[in-house]
Design an enzyme around this catalytic site. Structure first.
Site, PDB file in Angstrom:
ATOM      1  N   HIS A  76       0.937  -0.831   0.045  1.00  0.00           N
ATOM      2  CA  HIS A  76       0.037   0.230   0.035  1.00  0.00           C
ATOM      3  C   HIS A  76       0.485   1.074  -0.193  1.00  0.00           C
ATOM      4  CE1 HIS A  76      -3.944   2.040   0.792  1.00  0.00           C
ATOM      5  NE2 HIS A  76      -3.639   2.466   0.671  1.00  0.00           N
ATOM      6  N   HIS A  78       1.494   8.850   6.065  1.00  0.00           N
ATOM      7  CA  HIS A  78       1.084   8.782   4.838  1.00  0.00           C
ATOM      8  C   HIS A  78       2.501  10.322   4.123  1.00  0.00           C
ATOM      9  CE1 HIS A  78      -2.537   6.697   4.621  1.00  0.00           C
ATOM     10  NE2 HIS A  78      -2.623   7.031   3.440  1.00  0.00           N
TER      11      HIS A  78
END
Length: 621
Positions: free
Chosen positions: A387, A474
């Site tokens: 991911h 992130h």
């Protein structure tokens, strides 16, 4: 005949009233072609939404003149934010007139312009004048979801803005969620796997520091939900050095300028599929796309589409230059983080019924036994083991830095496909990676001692100070202006799920952070130099998405806690509270923000960033 004459008179009078005393109108007829549309001022007509994608823009057409020395000001509403910018000669020629950006929706806007006009046979004239441009309301298809309030962009509340940041414009990329009839109902099946069904709605808009919408991109004109090659979640917005925006969606990546002019709209090279999350504008004009492999042969002989684990470099014309196949570079079977993720919030696959649940060894084995592939958090090529949600290029050593959410690691990889360093907990990395794991140090260079597996460091607990890694983070973005070949500064949003390689006893113990690290690439050390968020606790926790990014122009750090407020009642398996993304901007090193804007009724946030009009309209400066 009397009725016809009366009707003609009424129509003529109405037309004159609508045009106004300062406008000109000429109709074509037997005498030959004429200008048959309304004009204002001394040069030409106003062309609203000139390219069909940016409804809050316009062009004041040049009327056949050559224009230069252009300045544009959008007169604000009472107490509102003024937008003012210069336009260079090149852009005036590109748009055949004066580009107008930042109109208010559903409003009669006043636009002040100054310019010099010239034409052969005419004396140059410098003009200052006003134009009136009326816009309609925001015309995007609403999601129909319960949390959405009014227009698609919801309610914007400015809680704080210091004078230094009062001129900012921020592009916001939010994701209102799945929309029946608009989200894709398809999966890849030849070969199987991939993330094609991951196709929720999305939009991008620009707000000023008074909370007013001043631009949006008409995604209804761009996307075709019935065509799998022309739909997908819009993500990875970046403003290029020429002022235009690049982003991607599904099987495509695109570039449009702020006026809505298409520069390119390309399908991914056929060897790759399922763009999402990140598109990096390299300093050499190339692009790094976070995609996946369209067809990979696994060691067990099975062919699969992979999931979010390939970085592709393409040149200006879309030719593939290189790729980083992460399932060959890293360890796709490292499961320590995968097994501690909260399955209720795996990126945007929000499932309240799975809140608090973590994967077991038996469940992992079952996926292998049943040849289950696709967008599922698990191990091995063909599943969502990595991911990767951001990629950034470092020209100092021709390397990339990636953020791998499902490994809770930020990793630097060279052009030779060798790992240079790993910023993350040491637990579970194989022998070949042991010498790549960074050592935490304090500001004096002293070693920080953590637990045996370097998963829990002194800053692990929810208190001030100390060092901690990022968890399901992130945006591992390099701070270019503060980085050289030896020292690299890295900004990230530490989402905080599976912190310490575990789930906490109570859901409200979770917290997120914006964090900046200083990495000595020679000594292989990492120092935490700034953080924000611990003190906000679970109310500011963003399980997914979000951003932390440095900006040179104001020596500041922009933070977007994109799913703040969205929590779950684990016992009942239901959401508690709708997402209320929060945008902050800090002066470098400041402990408290100089700007704070809250969004409600807009859905899940993804990213937000300042937008420069100077880049967009004044290339020569």
């Amino acid at each position: 005949m009397k009725k016809k004459t009366l009707l003609s008179a009424v129509l003529s009078a109405s037309l004159l009233v609508g045009i106004g005393a300062t406008s000109a109108l000429a109709m074509g007829g037997p005498s030959g072609p004429k200008v048959d549309y309304q004009t204002q001022g001394k040069i030409g007509a106003v062309k609203l939404n000139p390219y069909g994608f940016s409804p809050l823009t316009a062009i004041i057409m040049n009327g056949g003149y050559v224009l230069k020395d252009i300045k544009v000001t959008i007169v604000p509403k009472e107490g509102g934010q003024t937008i003012s910018y210069a336009v260079d000669d090149q852009m005036a020629k590109t748009y055949a007139g004066i580009p107008v950006f930042g109109l208010y929706p559903a409003y009669k806007n006043t636009v002040e312009v100054s310019y010099t006009k010239s034409a052969v046979g005419f004396k140059d004239e410098t003009v200052t004048e006003k134009y009136t441009i009326t816009t309609s309301g925001v015309g995007l298809t609403p999601s129909g979801l319960l949390f959405q309030e009014g227009v698609p962009f919801g309610k914007v509340t400015v809680k704080k803005v210091d004078k230094e940041f009062a001129d900012r414009l921020y592009l916001v990329n939010n994701l209102p969620g799945k929309m029946p009839g608009r989200s894709s109902q398809a999966t890849w099946n030849n070969p199987s796997g991939g993330a094609l069904e991951w196709n929720d709605d999305s939009f991008a808009f620009i707000v000023d520091t008074q909370g007013e919408v001043r631009w949006y991109f008409d995604k209804d004109k761009l996307l075709d939900p019935g065509n799998i090659y022309k739909t997908g979640i819009q993500m990875g917005f970046r403003q290029n050095k020429d002022g235009a925006l690049t982003w991607g969606y599904g099987q495509r990546y695109v570039k449009y300028d702020l006026m809505g002019r298409e520069i390119f709209n390309r399908q991914l090279p056929l060897a790759y599929n399922d763009f999402s999350h990140s598109l990096d504008n390299m300093q050499n004009g190339h692009y790094l796309l976070r995609a996946a492999s369209s067809n990979t042969k696994r060691p067990d002989g099975k062919n699969v589409r992979t999931v979010r684990d390939v970085i592709v470099e393409v040149d200006e014309n879309g030719y593939v230059v290189d790729d980083w196949r992460l399932f060959e570079i890293l360890d796709p079977y490292r499961k320590d983080i995968i097994m501690t993720l909260d399955q209720g919030a795996v990126c945007l696959n929000i499932d309240a019924s799975a809140a608090g649940h973590t994967l077991s060894e038996a469940e992992l084995a079952e996926m292998d036994k049943n040849d289950q592939f696709g967008d599922i958090a698990s191990t091995g090529p063909g599943r969502n083991w990595a991911h990767v949600n951001s990629v950034d290029y470092d020209p100092n050593d021709d390397s990339i830095v990636i953020s791998s959410r499902h490994q809770s690691a930020m990793i630097k990889i060279g052009r030779d496909k060798q790992v240079k360093w790993i910023a993350g907990a040491h637990k579970g990395w194989g022998e070949k990676f042991k010498d790549k794991l960074l050592q935490p140090v304090d500001s004096k260079g002293n070693k920080i001692v953590c637990d045996d597996e370097y998963s829990k460091c002194p800053g692990y607990l929810n208190d001030e100070g100390g060092f901690d890694w990022t968890w399901t983070q992130h945006t591992a973005f390099i701070i270019d202006s503060k980085t050289n070949k030896d020292i690299l500064y890295l900004a990230a949003f530490d989402n905080g799920d599976a912190r310490g390689v575990e789930q906490p006893a109570l859901a409200d113990m979770k917290y997120s952070r914006a964090v900046i690290y200083k990495i000595d690439q020679n000594k292989m050390t990492i120092e935490q130099v700034w953080e924000y968020g611990k003190q906000r606790g679970s109310d500011w926790f963003s399980a997914v998405t979000s951003l932390t990014e440095y900006h040179d122009d104001k020596d500041s750090v922009v933070v977007y806690s994109a799913t703040a407020g969205m929590q779950f009642d684990i016992a009942k398996g239901v959401p508690v509270g709708d997402p209320a993304p929060e945008l902050l901007e800090f002066k470098w090193g400041a402990k408290e923000p100089s700007l704070q804007i809250r969004f409600e009724g807009t859905g899940i946030g993804y990213q937000a960033m300042p937008i420069s009009l100077e880049k967009a309209f004044n290339h020569k400066k």
